[in-house]
Design an enzyme around this catalytic site. Sequence first.
Site: not given
Ligand code: AGP
Length: 613
Positions: A2, A27, A77, A103-104, A486, A490, A493, A509, A608
């Site tokens: 928060c 926040r 939050w 906040n906490g 992962e 990273k 992207e 394979h 995002k």
């Molecule tokens: C990961 O870095 C990306 N931002 C993307 O793959 C993300 O994880 C995916 O769109 C899922 O988003 P979510 O966790 O909000 O469902």
Amino acid sequence: MCGIIGVVGDTDTVSTLLSGLERLEYRGYDSAGVALVRPGETWRARCADGTESVAALRRACDEAPAGFRSGIGHTRWATHGAPEAINAHPHLDCSGHVAIIHNGIIENHTELQEGLEARGHVFTSVTDSEVLAHLIEEARGRGLDLLDAVRDALGVVRGAFALAAMDATESDVIVAARRISPLVVGTAAGVTYLASDVPAILDRASAFYAVNDDEVVRLGPEGFRAVDLEGAPVRLRQLAIDWDLETAEKGGHDDFMTKEILEQPDALRATLLDRRRPDGSITFDELRVSDDELRAVKRVVLVAAGTSHHAALVAKYAIERWARLSVEVDIASEYRYRDPVVEVGTLVIGVSQSGETIDTIQAVREAKRRGARVVGIANIVDSSLAREADAVIYTRAGLEVSVASTKSFVAQVAALELLALRLAQLRQTLAESEIDALVRGLGAVGTLVEKALGRRDEVAALALALLDARDFFFLGRHVGFPTALEGALKLKEISYRHAEGYPAGELKHGPLALIEPGVVVVAVATDLALHEKLLSNLAEVKARGATVVAVATDDDETIDSVADYVLRVPATEPMFSPMVDVVALQLFAYAMARGLGRNVDRPRNLAKTVTVE
Ligand code: AGP
């Protein structure tokens, strides 16, 4: 997470509070409120209007009486209690004189509230924070001044807090305190401020001070005085702030991704806080699925996208290993169209940082339509996933602004592994002593992540040395495989370099045909149980000219025989290693992307939250 703000001695108190809250909205924003205090009078307004709560509060403050020089404000939050006005801060005591913002998480709020109610206190919200108002009220009733009353209240509180309290019978005073949740104090001529973060008061204060854990500060128009919880004087550390506002919102860093990578230890600690009852049982207070229903689960299916899918893959290993339950993990966009089989006793877990990814939402809806019970793992309270699921477990990573998910990944893995331990506890597939050791180990991962973060410079140097590489393979075995996925995600992207994650045993394979000089192979090599096999996979690629980078534990003495470069991380329980090992891969991708001049917070083509199919 928060946002809190306060001011004493101001001539424009409402404006100061509202502009500060607008800068703290990142926040949290599901509700907001202010309290203005002067001798004998406390005026309060609170609003809950989705993402527009602060705007609604601004309108409500048009009714505020003039002439208040002091007040506190809060943007929420939600962690305990729905995001509704009744749960918005500030909270008042029974007298209406004491106002607090927090906040906490107060871990022992249930037992504290029971005691306070037994002594006649009446609660008006379902939050953990409200106990603070009543504890301070009781201490004031014993003749303590506000500073000593806050110290007294915090003496019985367990958990995390950034707290500010006011009392209409002691006006033009705010008492603030901090443990884990951030808190800064600002000063200007005749006015003193407090806030969660510098941005909230950057354009008003001229000097800034950090409040450390278990320090309590009394703010008045003339300045502030700080003490520890025992009342001994302490000096606050002055901050050298020469930031512009945008830099301030990134915590002084160049971008949100750096800020969020560095927030991972706190994201882990916040997600794991308040998750065990005194009897040792693991609890998710927002998980509205009975123990009997969880005991009856025969099969688990996890559905997610992107980074959340990788966290779900880690959960597969944990649930199968600890709870001895069959687990399937599916890409959400595939699950919903493959006519999935859902038998009685199937638990479907949707994992999503935003809680708004349409693929995951639709997959969860399809599972429900076919009779599955659904649990959501979400970072945004009251998100579509949280509302769609029969029950939800919130990660508490705080708002994640950068498109690349970082702190939400480690928080998701922690929440999912804790759920796996809860299932093991209910199914008695692990002894309580084993569960206790694992829960304690999980609680210590934040410190290991801090150690891994301390190696930023070495990782950055390696990334810059490999800046011209065009093709990357990320390899791993067991939970090292989702970690490798992962790491590859990273890199691709945010740097736009081609990268693939693969199970190390799978390369021969087919993909091995792609290995040639110039290709970089990054191996997640921290699981010593499969180390020999991984080393031989690396020998295969090295023999074909690849450049080998290994993420290896500090005590690994054999990795240097096959790796050209080694990124060292602290050793940990293998099931926890994705949360530690991923840090090296996040930092590697970040440094590569910055070296290539990319916009790491807003990479091309991406968003995002993906709310289209
Ligand atoms: C990961 O870095 C990306 N931002 C993307 O793959 C993300 O994880 C995916 O769109 C899922 O988003 P979510 O966790 O909000 O469902």
